[in-house]
Design a protein around this motif. Sequence first.
Motif, short mmCIF file in Angstrom:
data_model
loop_
_atom_site.label_atom_id
_atom_site.label_comp_id
_atom_site.label_asym_id
_atom_site.label_seq_id
_atom_site.Cartn_x
_atom_site.Cartn_y
_atom_site.Cartn_z
N PHE A 137 8.25 -14.30 -11.42
CA PHE A 137 7.83 -14.07 -10.08
C PHE A 137 7.73 -12.68 -9.60
N ALA A 138 6.83 -12.44 -8.83
CA ALA A 138 6.58 -11.04 -8.44
C ALA A 138 7.13 -10.84 -6.64
N GLY A 139 7.23 -9.83 -5.97
CA GLY A 139 7.56 -9.37 -5.00
C GLY A 139 7.04 -8.26 -4.33
N VAL A 140 6.74 -8.06 -3.14
CA VAL A 140 6.47 -6.77 -2.58
C VAL A 140 7.61 -6.84 -1.32
N ALA A 141 8.22 -5.60 -1.36
CA ALA A 141 9.53 -5.67 -0.61
C ALA A 141 9.89 -4.29 -0.03
N THR B 268 -0.64 -8.69 -4.54
CA THR B 268 -0.25 -7.24 -3.89
C THR B 268 -1.21 -7.20 -2.85
N ILE B 269 -2.62 -7.44 -3.08
CA ILE B 269 -3.51 -7.11 -1.98
C ILE B 269 -3.14 -8.00 -1.00
N ARG B 270 -2.88 -9.17 -1.16
CA ARG B 270 -2.67 -10.39 -0.06
C ARG B 270 -1.30 -9.63 0.82
N LYS C 59 0.92 -12.82 10.93
CA LYS C 59 -0.24 -13.60 10.89
C LYS C 59 -1.21 -13.00 9.83
N ALA C 60 -1.22 -11.80 9.57
CA ALA C 60 -2.26 -11.52 8.61
C ALA C 60 -1.50 -11.99 7.14
N LEU C 61 -0.19 -11.91 6.94
CA LEU C 61 0.17 -12.36 5.71
C LEU C 61 0.07 -14.07 5.66
N ALA C 62 0.24 -14.90 6.86
CA ALA C 62 -0.12 -16.05 6.88
C ALA C 62 -1.65 -16.56 6.56
N ARG C 63 -2.50 -15.71 6.87
CA ARG C 63 -3.81 -15.86 6.46
C ARG C 63 -3.92 -15.60 4.97
#
Length: 231
Positions: free
Chosen positions: A116-120, A211-213, A148-152
Amino acid sequence: MSDGTFRGFGPKAMPFFKALDFHQSREWFWENRALYDSDLYEPFCDLVETLTQRFAAAGLGLRGDRKKSMFRINRDVRFAKDKRPYNRHLSAILSPDGTKMEQGVFYVHIGLERCFAGVAWWSPQPALLLAIRRAIETKPEKFRAMVKALARNGLALDTDGCMKRTPRGFEHVAQADLVAAIRNRHFVVRHTIDPAIIHGPALVDELVDFTIRARPLLDWGRAIEGKPAKD
């Protein structure tokens, strides 16, 4: 010798982890060190270098080093009941300054149990964690816009490890979404990697896309820290 371009982990990467997990022996590891280097370690270093270049091109403000970014496969067993000497995975961090000391990082984990990968923002120091919680309390519209931006983008904040009670000083916060966020100890989005994809360069595109998302989380946290992305 590698030119630093990631072409995929070797075909024996996962079989190596399985055998290492079975043996958990320094003697076995050193007998098979060449295979570890060729199919796991060197490709992982190449992945760090390739992601550094791609992250820079995308303006993500994350970079790494083929040596300093990597976590050791050796386990620290000094205070552990589990005395097995080796991890069942390899992992690395890319961060704003290329070290493991900053927050707002990209983490990638290739292992026997999962990839897996994560941004944290992971276990921020108390002052930063307080600042994040205050930002959620006092600027809820920015927090909600980030969510909301993450959800999109098909992502959501991970709620694992959150506190059962609201931390002191925030008891007056009533909105359920803000309460849940303030109870977080970490602010993380994750991406599951299909182990079948790790053996080719397509893994890089997948991790860059993730990562862009996840950038809304990076930008939100950096605004709280007062640290814009570095080129």
